[in-house]
Design a protein around this motif. Sequence first.
Motif, PDB file in Angstrom:
ATOM      1  N   ASN A 100      -9.095  -0.747  -2.962  1.00  0.00           N
ATOM      2  CA  ASN A 100      -9.022   0.643  -3.426  1.00  0.00           C
ATOM      3  C   ASN A 100      -9.286   1.620  -2.288  1.00  0.00           C
ATOM      4  O   ASN A 100      -8.595   2.649  -2.161  1.00  0.00           O
ATOM      5  CB  ASN A 100     -10.044   0.874  -4.542  1.00  0.00           C
ATOM      6  N   ILE A 106      -2.278  -4.127  -6.180  1.00  0.00           N
ATOM      7  CA  ILE A 106      -2.826  -2.769  -6.125  1.00  0.00           C
ATOM      8  C   ILE A 106      -2.100  -1.919  -5.081  1.00  0.00           C
ATOM      9  O   ILE A 106      -1.715  -0.772  -5.354  1.00  0.00           O
ATOM     10  CB  ILE A 106      -4.332  -2.800  -5.823  1.00  0.00           C
ATOM     11  N   GLY A 138      -4.699   2.418  -9.650  1.00  0.00           N
ATOM     12  CA  GLY A 138      -5.900   2.374 -10.475  1.00  0.00           C
ATOM     13  C   GLY A 138      -5.764   1.498 -11.705  1.00  0.00           C
ATOM     14  O   GLY A 138      -6.705   0.795 -12.091  1.00  0.00           O
ATOM     15  N   SER A 191      -5.846  -2.163 -10.611  1.00  0.00           N
ATOM     16  CA  SER A 191      -7.196  -2.529 -10.174  1.00  0.00           C
ATOM     17  C   SER A 191      -8.133  -2.693 -11.362  1.00  0.00           C
ATOM     18  O   SER A 191      -8.860  -3.688 -11.465  1.00  0.00           O
ATOM     19  CB  SER A 191      -7.732  -1.458  -9.221  1.00  0.00           C
ATOM     20  N   THR A 238     -12.367   0.020 -10.218  1.00  0.00           N
ATOM     21  CA  THR A 238     -11.504   0.915  -9.445  1.00  0.00           C
ATOM     22  C   THR A 238     -12.303   2.135  -9.024  1.00  0.00           C
ATOM     23  O   THR A 238     -13.288   2.501  -9.676  1.00  0.00           O
ATOM     24  CB  THR A 238     -10.266   1.352 -10.242  1.00  0.00           C
TER      25      THR A 238
END
Length: 260
Positions: A66, A153, A209, A212, A219
């Motif tokens: 992230n 992601i 997001g 994730s 996230t």
Amino acid sequence: MSLFATFLGALKYEFRMQVRRPWLWITMGLIQLIILGFMFRTPGVLTMIQHLKGAPIVATTAYWTNIVNYLLPVAVAILIADRLPRDKRTRVQEILTTLPGSAAGRLWGKYLGSTLATLLPILIFYILGILVIFVQTLNAYVFLVAIATFATIILPGMLLVGAAAIAIPALIWVPLFQFLFVGYWFWGNLYKPHGIPTLSDTILTPAGGYMSRGFFGVTVFPVDRASAGQGLLSMLVLLGLAALIMLALNGYQQWQLRHQ
């Protein structure tokens, strides 16, 4: 020349040309330093990094993924945005139209070659972070998780960003696109919904997001809840939009050729 041969040749050429651009490495390096600066200035982060052994390996890897995806897609869009306008400005596009081979193959090769080359410094940065996690945990499982988090992601959103950065500057001024994209990224990916309508909590956000949260349970993006099914849907939508943008760009270029 077959479509695949044209595509492969364009991909190799665009990759080599993009990866040799000094500004690619300078821009990515500066943003990566900014990311690290924010990380180490955040209270408790250094202590957390030194004690990763007791943290869940999946959550730790997903958090790092992230962080990598937080600002670097902006650099990808900015660095790819001049690809088609440069060909037009230097008359390369006119020369290419006279050569044998598929115009669609050249376009898709340009898109994937320049996008993958721009992703290379991001991948190196990502791997360095994964190695830090491995050194702290001595758990080789982190490498399998890293492949999964990068592929789900980062990659889908980056492919959409690359498609938009190739296609939209064919219609508008490159600096205008770059300015608008920076604003869009903060509004449509990082802004937590609070009074102003935003795409940041929808499956349309390329920040990842939903993937994730849905696949890995964590996230840093403003997605409070997401199931694995929603994560998969978001990933498919992003990839589908990237393909649609490139198909639309190819159709637009063919229309331009017919009306020259």
